[in-house]
Scaffold this active site. Structure first.
Site, PDB file in Angstrom:
ATOM      1  N   PRO A  43      20.526 -47.502 -20.704  1.00 23.42           N
ATOM      2  CA  PRO A  43      21.582 -47.977 -19.790  1.00 23.42           C
ATOM      3  C   PRO A  43      22.942 -47.365 -20.118  1.00 23.42           C
ATOM      4  O   PRO A  43      23.845 -47.399 -19.285  1.00 23.42           O
ATOM      5  CB  PRO A  43      21.582 -49.501 -19.989  1.00 23.42           C
ATOM      6  CG  PRO A  43      20.791 -49.771 -21.219  1.00 23.42           C
ATOM      7  CD  PRO A  43      19.905 -48.589 -21.462  1.00 23.42           C
TER       8      PRO A  43
ATOM      9  N   GLU B 290      17.074 -52.672 -28.913  1.00 15.77           N
ATOM     10  CA  GLU B 290      18.451 -52.241 -28.653  1.00 15.77           C
ATOM     11  C   GLU B 290      18.571 -50.722 -28.613  1.00 15.77           C
ATOM     12  O   GLU B 290      19.676 -50.189 -28.607  1.00 15.77           O
ATOM     13  CB  GLU B 290      19.400 -52.812 -29.714  1.00 15.77           C
ATOM     14  CG  GLU B 290      19.414 -54.336 -29.795  1.00 15.77           C
ATOM     15  CD  GLU B 290      19.852 -55.005 -28.487  1.00 15.77           C
ATOM     16  OE1 GLU B 290      20.887 -54.591 -27.933  1.00 15.77           O
ATOM     17  OE2 GLU B 290      19.130 -55.919 -28.034  1.00 15.77           O
TER      18      GLU B 290
ATOM     19  N   ARG C 138       8.182 -35.075  -6.838  1.00 18.62           N
ATOM     20  CA  ARG C 138       8.143 -34.772  -5.407  1.00 18.62           C
ATOM     21  C   ARG C 138       8.933 -33.513  -5.063  1.00 18.62           C
ATOM     22  O   ARG C 138       8.812 -32.980  -3.967  1.00 18.62           O
ATOM     23  CB  ARG C 138       8.611 -35.968  -4.562  1.00 18.62           C
ATOM     24  CG  ARG C 138      10.044 -36.351  -4.740  1.00 18.62           C
ATOM     25  CD  ARG C 138      10.390 -37.603  -3.947  1.00 18.62           C
ATOM     26  NE  ARG C 138      10.550 -37.386  -2.517  1.00 18.62           N
ATOM     27  CZ  ARG C 138      11.619 -36.824  -1.955  1.00 18.62           C
ATOM     28  NH1 ARG C 138      12.628 -36.405  -2.697  1.00 18.62           N
ATOM     29  NH2 ARG C 138      11.689 -36.666  -0.644  1.00 18.62           N
TER      30      ARG C 138
ATOM     31  N   ASP D 122      16.910 -34.811   2.445  1.00 23.57           N
ATOM     32  CA  ASP D 122      16.938 -36.026   1.640  1.00 23.57           C
ATOM     33  C   ASP D 122      18.342 -36.620   1.682  1.00 23.57           C
ATOM     34  O   ASP D 122      19.322 -35.885   1.657  1.00 23.57           O
ATOM     35  CB  ASP D 122      16.599 -35.720   0.166  1.00 23.57           C
ATOM     36  CG  ASP D 122      15.109 -35.438  -0.045  1.00 23.57           C
ATOM     37  OD1 ASP D 122      14.328 -35.640   0.904  1.00 23.57           O
ATOM     38  OD2 ASP D 122      14.750 -35.026  -1.156  1.00 23.57           O
TER      39      ASP D 122
END
Ligand code: 6GU
Length: 273
Positions: free
Chosen positions: A92, A119, A161, A176
């Site tokens: 994150p 963590e 993809r 896209d």
């Protein structure tokens, strides 16, 4: 492209066997290797974590299992003839994962993913491998997951993809929603298929008109409507040259006006869809 994933939950990566990624593997475009980090632990409890230096909550993943795992899989990959590995570290705290980064990763021959639990991993592991190869620390959004495995699935699908021969039509990436280099990155509008009436709901008439110009305009207006409602930041970021006269009319209807510099800012809260 070769992919290696080191995880304490190999079964979490089972989805790599199905759908688009599974097909890419079956077609030989992707060579996927999932490894159990605990294969590189040598104590009775297969310990992969320990308490953080400096104190604080949670546990930190230990250096040695990661170092031994990565050394082993890198040696195996090089032996099999692969070159140019890059480490992809889901966290994150990483840089936002975008379509642009997906395109960059899709151009590399070999990606090694290190999804962590707890963590995170002792920093020395990333610092060590960063001396040997590019390292991408990536976050898939502003929320906290219990581990990086779901992020590996997300990144892998976005990358797979884009590989030549995986999607039917190589041209299809150009439109896209977030294709890099597009003048305006707008969200796609709604789509419809048969039957023409369902539970009293019709298809917008214009889509049945056969008038390609009007259909294209309608789609563009719907894209503007959705983008202003769900992602006003994308409109504000747009090069004003991306908007034609009809776009400007639609933006005005939706409550947007150009600033003196030409960029668009919301005049009033956008009208709900
Ligand atoms: Cl890559 N990992 C975790 N644990 N949480 C996240 C994330 C990654 N991206 C967003 N949240």
């Amino acid at each position: 492209m070769r992919l290696d994933v080191v995880t304490i939950f190999p079964e979490y990566l089972e989805p790599l066997n199905v759908s688009l990624v599974g097909k890419a593997r079956a077609r030989g475009r992707l060579d996927v290797h999932v490894h159990d980090l605990r294969d590189w632990t040598y104590d009775r409890h297969n310990t992969v974590d320990d308490t953080p230096y400096g104190g604080g909550p949670g546990m930190v993943m230990k250096t040695e299992p990661w170092g031994d795992a990565l050394d082993t899989l890198l040696a195996d990959g090089y032996e099999a003839g692969h070159t140019g590995p890059a480490l992809v570290v889901p966290t994150p705290s990483g840089r936002p994962f975008t379509q642009e980064l997906a395109v960059e990763l899709s151009e590399r021959p070999w990606l090694v993913f290190t999804p962590a639990r707890y963590e995170g991993i002792d920093r020395r592991v990333v610092d060590e491998y960063a001396t040997r190869m590019p390292v991408y620390e990536v976050s898939i959004g502003d929320y906290v997951l219990a581990g990086g495995e779901a992020a590996v699935l997300v990144v892998t699908e976005a990358v797979a993809r884009l590989l030549p021969g995986v999607l039917g039509n190589a041209e299809s990436h150009r439109d896209d929603s977030f294709a890099p280099g597009a003048m305006a990155n707008l969200l796609e509008g709604p789509v419809y298929t048969k039957p023409p009436e369902w539970r009293g709901r019709d298809i917008p008439d214009v889509l049945l008109s056969g008038h390609h110009g009007k259909i294209a305009r309608w789609r563009r207006d719907e894209a503007l409507r959705r983008t202003t409602a769900n992602r006003p930041d994308l409109i504000e970021r747009c090069d004003p040259a991306a908007f034609d006269k009809k776009d400007r009319e639609m933006l005005s209807i939706l409550g947007w006006e150009p600033e003196p510099d030409g960029r668009f800012w919301r005049r009033v809260k956008a009208v709900e869809e």
